[in-house]
Design an enzyme around this catalytic site. Structure first.
Site, PDB file in Angstrom:
ATOM      1  N   LYS A 556      -7.495  24.043 -18.040  1.00  0.00           N
ATOM      2  CA  LYS A 556      -7.002  23.459 -16.783  1.00  0.00           C
ATOM      3  C   LYS A 556      -8.108  23.678 -15.748  1.00  0.00           C
ATOM      4  CE  LYS A 556      -3.552  26.222 -17.366  1.00  0.00           C
ATOM      5  NZ  LYS A 556      -2.190  25.801 -17.057  1.00  0.00           N
ATOM      6  N   ARG A 557      -8.009  23.059 -14.584  1.00  0.00           N
ATOM      7  CA  ARG A 557      -9.008  23.294 -13.539  1.00  0.00           C
ATOM      8  C   ARG A 557      -9.013  24.773 -13.202  1.00  0.00           C
ATOM      9  NH1 ARG A 557     -11.607  18.903 -10.739  1.00  0.00           N
ATOM     10  NH2 ARG A 557     -12.449  20.581  -9.486  1.00  0.00           N
ATOM     11  N   LYS A 562      -3.925  29.519 -10.687  1.00  0.00           N
ATOM     12  CA  LYS A 562      -3.645  29.305 -12.120  1.00  0.00           C
ATOM     13  C   LYS A 562      -3.914  30.592 -12.915  1.00  0.00           C
ATOM     14  CE  LYS A 562      -4.803  24.357 -11.719  1.00  0.00           C
ATOM     15  NZ  LYS A 562      -3.666  23.606 -12.264  1.00  0.00           N
ATOM     16  N   THR A 666       1.021  19.723 -16.752  1.00  0.00           N
ATOM     17  CA  THR A 666       1.290  18.725 -17.793  1.00  0.00           C
ATOM     18  C   THR A 666       0.645  19.161 -19.102  1.00  0.00           C
ATOM     19  OG1 THR A 666      -0.560  17.520 -16.796  1.00  0.00           O
ATOM     20  CG2 THR A 666       1.661  16.687 -16.350  1.00  0.00           C
ATOM     21  N   LYS A 670       1.893  19.087 -23.235  1.00  0.00           N
ATOM     22  CA  LYS A 670       1.087  18.599 -24.358  1.00  0.00           C
ATOM     23  C   LYS A 670       1.019  19.664 -25.463  1.00  0.00           C
ATOM     24  CE  LYS A 670      -1.492  15.920 -20.978  1.00  0.00           C
ATOM     25  NZ  LYS A 670      -2.607  15.975 -19.989  1.00  0.00           N
TER      26      LYS A 670
HETATM   27  C1  26W Z   1      -8.858  17.592  -2.143  1.00  0.00           C
HETATM   28  C2  26W Z   1      -7.613  17.114  -1.964  1.00  0.00           C
HETATM   29  C3  26W Z   1      -6.739  17.170  -3.166  1.00  0.00           C
HETATM   30  C4  26W Z   1      -5.562  17.854  -3.054  1.00  0.00           C
HETATM   31  C5  26W Z   1      -4.652  17.841  -4.105  1.00  0.00           C
HETATM   32  C6  26W Z   1      -7.071  16.496  -4.348  1.00  0.00           C
HETATM   33  C7  26W Z   1      -6.169  16.494  -5.395  1.00  0.00           C
HETATM   34  C8  26W Z   1      -4.986  17.156  -5.253  1.00  0.00           C
HETATM   35  C9  26W Z   1      -4.017  17.062  -6.382  1.00  0.00           C
HETATM   36  C10 26W Z   1      -2.661  16.883  -5.875  1.00  0.00           C
HETATM   37  C11 26W Z   1      -4.077  18.254  -7.185  1.00  0.00           C
HETATM   38  C12 26W Z   1      -3.383  18.057  -8.507  1.00  0.00           C
HETATM   39  O1  26W Z   1      -3.954  17.511  -9.403  1.00  0.00           O
HETATM   40  N1  26W Z   1      -2.149  18.562  -8.589  1.00  0.00           N
HETATM   41  C13 26W Z   1      -1.555  18.685  -9.884  1.00  0.00           C
HETATM   42  O2  26W Z   1      -0.765  17.517 -10.126  1.00  0.00           O
HETATM   43  C14 26W Z   1      -0.192  17.559 -11.434  1.00  0.00           C
HETATM   44  C15 26W Z   1       0.519  16.237 -11.667  1.00  0.00           C
HETATM   45  O3  26W Z   1       1.691  16.171 -10.936  1.00  0.00           O
HETATM   46  C16 26W Z   1       0.749  18.758 -11.602  1.00  0.00           C
HETATM   47  O4  26W Z   1       1.230  18.786 -12.908  1.00  0.00           O
HETATM   48  C17 26W Z   1       0.015  20.052 -11.277  1.00  0.00           C
HETATM   49  O5  26W Z   1       0.926  21.128 -11.276  1.00  0.00           O
HETATM   50  C18 26W Z   1      -0.662  19.945  -9.919  1.00  0.00           C
HETATM   51  O6  26W Z   1      -1.482  21.076  -9.651  1.00  0.00           O
END
Ligand code: 26W
Length: 822
Positions: A556-557, A562, A666, A670
């Site tokens: 994951k990132r 996390k 997610t 998986k």
């Molecule tokens: C830089 C701004 C920014 C802020 C938030 C860029 C991207 C985000 C996203 C919302 C972060 C993200 O990927 N959130 C993840 O979304 C998934 C899909 O719903 C969830 O399963 C994850 O828990 C959530 O961290």
């Protein structure tokens, strides 16, 4: 499509037909012959050949949707993490065997050509991949839908390690050619920026305002096929690329200032140049807001001009479309639709607002306050002066409602205002979305509850009916049927292949959990997947993994919430206990801990943690004793393609975020669907996974969300856990001692210091519970048959986590639209 003749004839669905089509592509489009063709030539010809088999469905779907004018879904997302396209297209067109055989007859190897494809990394992580799963499900469910986004020239950076540290390199995904996209410059849209607004009196005597942009760019659409799974439907993903309105300024050129002559050109094209690699902390960069406005302005104009019949009465727009806002990134679409209706279409304000507020729905994907985007009024006013005016008016009318409903509670008004006054005057995009949307949803039950109770509590108070939940899902086509052919075969043999489009059917596997032969074959599949992973990691990264070990996977990132650090402390503790002779290698089941994680380039602590993981891994893997039972593998550049090989091989899935921080996750879904057992906290969708697979088949540990926030409330003292827990103290002291940094005590001091001083995500508080849970894992893993029984039950009971089910929930609860079968 009605019984009229097909618009185009697809190539013959046979090995001969396929080979004929392939050679035509190789000769006439790639301009070469088999004997001289490079792997890339053959791959591009193959991709185009497969496109031909899907083309007639694509055109029929588009024509059907235009004729039927049904209610459609427009998914607005700044990110789509699509993964490789070839296999998914072969699957949708039912061409896998034919292609493999046809190519083999020409002396070509499908597997080799498959690896020539560079995945479009047009996303950061969860949010982007979810968008890709969702458009796949909408196509497979025959829902009239279009995905809108940005065609970044450079996607998510390529990660490599230098001295264990992350180094970013540009993602030149287009360099080898882009056979899956179709450019349509003839449908380009002009988008304005900057400039000013001016007041004027309309001929209806109404005081009006119009925008006079300072500069413009062209948005060129690139269409991508989104093939449904064998349902004759192919939907469209339309990604916008920025172009200068004119090649270069000849005038300036003639005056000899060549650089200035092309300045506006590069300026314009910068807009879709690169994906912002942050996935939690917005940097508030102007270019990011330009990107957001660029693609939503193109998309709204495109929908009105290309998908609605000429002269369509826009008052009826909500009957024809719902714009789903994928987090706050596309929210500027709300004032943009208002601008189009009021300024371009001459609607009155109330009329326009009545239409707009019935056209949008908003999904929030985060719980981290810092991830909620706010744009300074200064920047918004400079880049989008007319939109700021419109946002002010929306806010004014909204706050009047709040005042009226709260009897003038000014504190509440200030708290709910779309315009934040502190620390600077700024537009709160999540609030704007919540005010304008018909529905606001979180992405897992716990997340949606926390949105109602905490993040957007005042709004949930005001509009309880607006708030709902749609738990995330993943597409079974890519993440089971394609990624895990062994397991797919086993399932289909047992219950037929209906599960691919109806994942709840996996329930029928439940009795087989008690079937020893089925369990044996299940273990066989897992072992084969491990073997496949071992080959890939050796070839790709030169990493040696022992397939006979437990594969304990955390991918994951990289983010502190996390808690990759908690996983690492477990590794350090095991290392410490073995080197201290407390534990003999004979009593520890052999384990390989596999990490995969990119850190946002500007996220310093995340990059320190990556370096620490690699340094600890190097010492563990080099230790003569420890390495016999414990290894660390950290393949660089974790992406969708790596996930497709890694997840089916995993035994243990690490979902260990601090409760209340991971919106859903997610990856957790998986892993469960591919027969890995989860060790996790009660966070995000883990809660629903545990409820469905059963407590006996899930290793739960740690603070719950209420417990964690109570501790935070009361004041969390991480060092107290260090003082009271000798094992924890020794592990942290080992890191601080320089044991993993050639004795350099300072190397990872910041990481340890932060854990002892702040530890915002309570790694130390959950350490012992996590270690205890890992001990339960070891005990359970000692009985492979019982373990595989649990794993089979995880698969059988995880059908709920299909993105098809998520789409059904959105169709019923949010979009009020329905499929339009072919
Ligand atoms: C830089 C701004 C920014 C802020 C938030 C860029 C991207 C985000 C996203 C919302 C972060 C993200 O990927 N959130 C993840 O979304 C998934 C899909 O719903 C969830 O399963 C994850 O828990 C959530 O961290």
């Amino acid at each position: 499509m009605t019984e009229t003749t097909p618009l185009i004839t697809s190539p013959e669905h046979s090995v001969e037909g396929f080979v004929r089509e392939f050679l035509r592509e190789l000769n006439f489009t790639q301009g070469t012959v088999l004997e001289r063709a490079t792997t890339n030539d053959a791959y591009l010809a193959l991709a185009r050949t497969v496109r031909h088999y899907l083309m007639s469905r694509w055109i029929e779907t588009t024509v059907d949707h235009y004729r039927a004018q049904p209610k459609a879904v427009a998914y607005l997302s700044a990110e789509y993490l699509l993964g490789r396209q070839l296999d998914n297209a072969l699957l949708a067109a039912d061409l896998e065997e034919i292609a493999a055989e046809g190519l083999a007859s020409l002396g070509l190897d499908l597997a080799e050509l498959r690896d020539a494809e560079v995945e479009p990394g047009l996303g950061n992580g969860g949010l982007g991949r979810l968008a890709a799963c969702f458009v796949d499900s909408l196509a497979t469910m025959s829902v009239p839908a279009i995905g809108y986004g940005i065609r970044y020239e450079y996607g998510i950076f390529r990660q490599r390690f230098a001295g264990g540290r992350q180094v970013e390199e540009p993602d030149t995904w287009l360099a080898g050619g882009a056979p899956w996209e179709f450019a349509h410059p003839e449908h380009a849209v002009t988008v304005g920026f900057g400039g000013h607004t001016e007041k004027y009196t309309g001929d209806d005597g109404v005081e009006r305002s119009r925008w006079v942009p300072g500069w413009q760019v062209l948005g060129v659409p690139y269409n991508y096929m989104v093939p449904g799974y064998r349902n004759g439907r192919v939907n469209t993903l339309r990604l916008w690329s920025a172009r200068a309105t004119h090649a270069f300024d000849l005038q300036i050129f003639n005056e000899g200032d060549y650089v200035d002559a092309v300045r506006s050109r590069t300026f314009a094209e910068n807009i879709s140049k690169v994906l912002y690699p942050e996935d939690s902390t917005p940097q508030g960069k102007e270019l990011r807001l330009q990107q957001q406005y660029f693609f939503v302005a193109c998309s709204i104009r495109d929908f009105v001009d290309q998908l609605l019949p000429a002269g369509f009465d826009l008052r009826r727009l909500p009957e024809r479309i719902v714009f789903q806002l994928n987090d706050t990134h596309p929210v500027v679409a709300i004032p943009e639709l208002m601008r189009v209706l009021v300024d371009d279409e001459g609607f009155g304000w109330d009329e326009a607002w009545d239409v707009t507020r019935r056209c949008f729905a908003y999904t929030c994907h985060t719980l981290l306050p810092e991830a909620l985007e706010v744009w300074s009024v200064e920047l918004m006013g400079r880049l989008l002066p007319r939109h700021l005016e419109i946002i002010y008016r929306i806010n004014e009318e909204f706050l009047a409602q709040v005042r009226e409903r709260s009897g003038g509670d000014e504190l509440l008004v200030r708290r709910m205002s779309i315009i934040a006054e502190h620390p600077q005057r700024a537009v709160r995009m999540a609030f704007l979305a919540t005010v304008a949307a018909t529905r606001v949803n979180g992405v897992a039950e716990l997340h949606s509850q926390l949105l109602r109770d905490k993040v957007l509590a005042d709004f949930a108070q005001l509009w309880p009916e607006k708030f709902t939940n749609v738990t995330n899902g993943v597409t079974p086509r890519r993440f089971v049927r394609l990624a895990n052919p062994g397991l797919s075969g086993l399932i289909t043999e047992a219950i037929g292949d209906g599960w691919v489009t109806d994942l709840d059917r996996l329930r029928e596997l439940e009795p087989l959990a008690d079937d020893a032969e089925f369990r044996r074959r299940f273990r066989e599949v897992k072992a084969a997947n491990k073997g496949r992973l071992v080959d890939v990691l050796r070839r790709r990264d030169g990493i040696e993994v022992d397939p006979g070990t437990m594969l304990d996977v955390m991918v994951k990132r990289l983010h502190e919430y996390k808690r990759q650090l908690l996983k690492l402390l477990h590794v350090v503790t095991l290392y410490d206990r073995i080197t201290a002779g407390e534990v003999s290698v004979d009593d520890v089941p052999a384990r390989t801990v596999v990490f995969g994680a990119k850190a946002a380039p500007g996220y310093v602590m995340a990059k320190e943690i990556i370096a620490l993981i690699n340094h600890v891994g190097a010492v563990v893997n080099a230790h003569p004793d420890v390495s016999t039972v414990l290894r660390v593998a950290f393949p660089a550049n974790y992406d969708v393609t790596v996930a497709e090989t890694l997840i089916p091989a995993a035994d243990l899935s690490e979902q260990i975020s601090l409760a209340g921080k991971e919106a859903s996750g997610t990856g957790n879904m998986k892993f469960a669907l591919n027969g890995a057992l989860t060790i996790g906290t009660d966070d995000g969708a883990n809660v629903e996974i545990r409820r469905l697979v059963g407590d006996d088949n899930f290793f739960l540990f740690g603070l719950t969300e209420p417990e964690a926030s109570a501790i935070a409330e009361a004041g969390y003292r991480p060092s107290s856990y260090y003082e009271e827990n000798p094992g924890l103290r020794r592990a942290l002291d080992l890191v601080a001692s320089g044991a993993f940094s050639d004795g350099d005590r300072g190397a990872f001091e910041p990481v340890v210091a932060n854990l002892l001083a702040e530890d915002r995500f309570m790694v130390l508080a959950d350490y012992q519970a996590y270690l205890d849970a890992q001990a339960r894992v070891e005990a359970a893993y000692a009985d492979p048959d019982a373990w595989s029984r649990s794993a089979v039950l995880n698969v059988a009971r995880s059908g709920f986590f299909s993105s098809d089910r998520s789409m059904r929930d959105y169709l019923d609860r949010v979009w009020h639209a329905r499929p339009l079968p072919g």
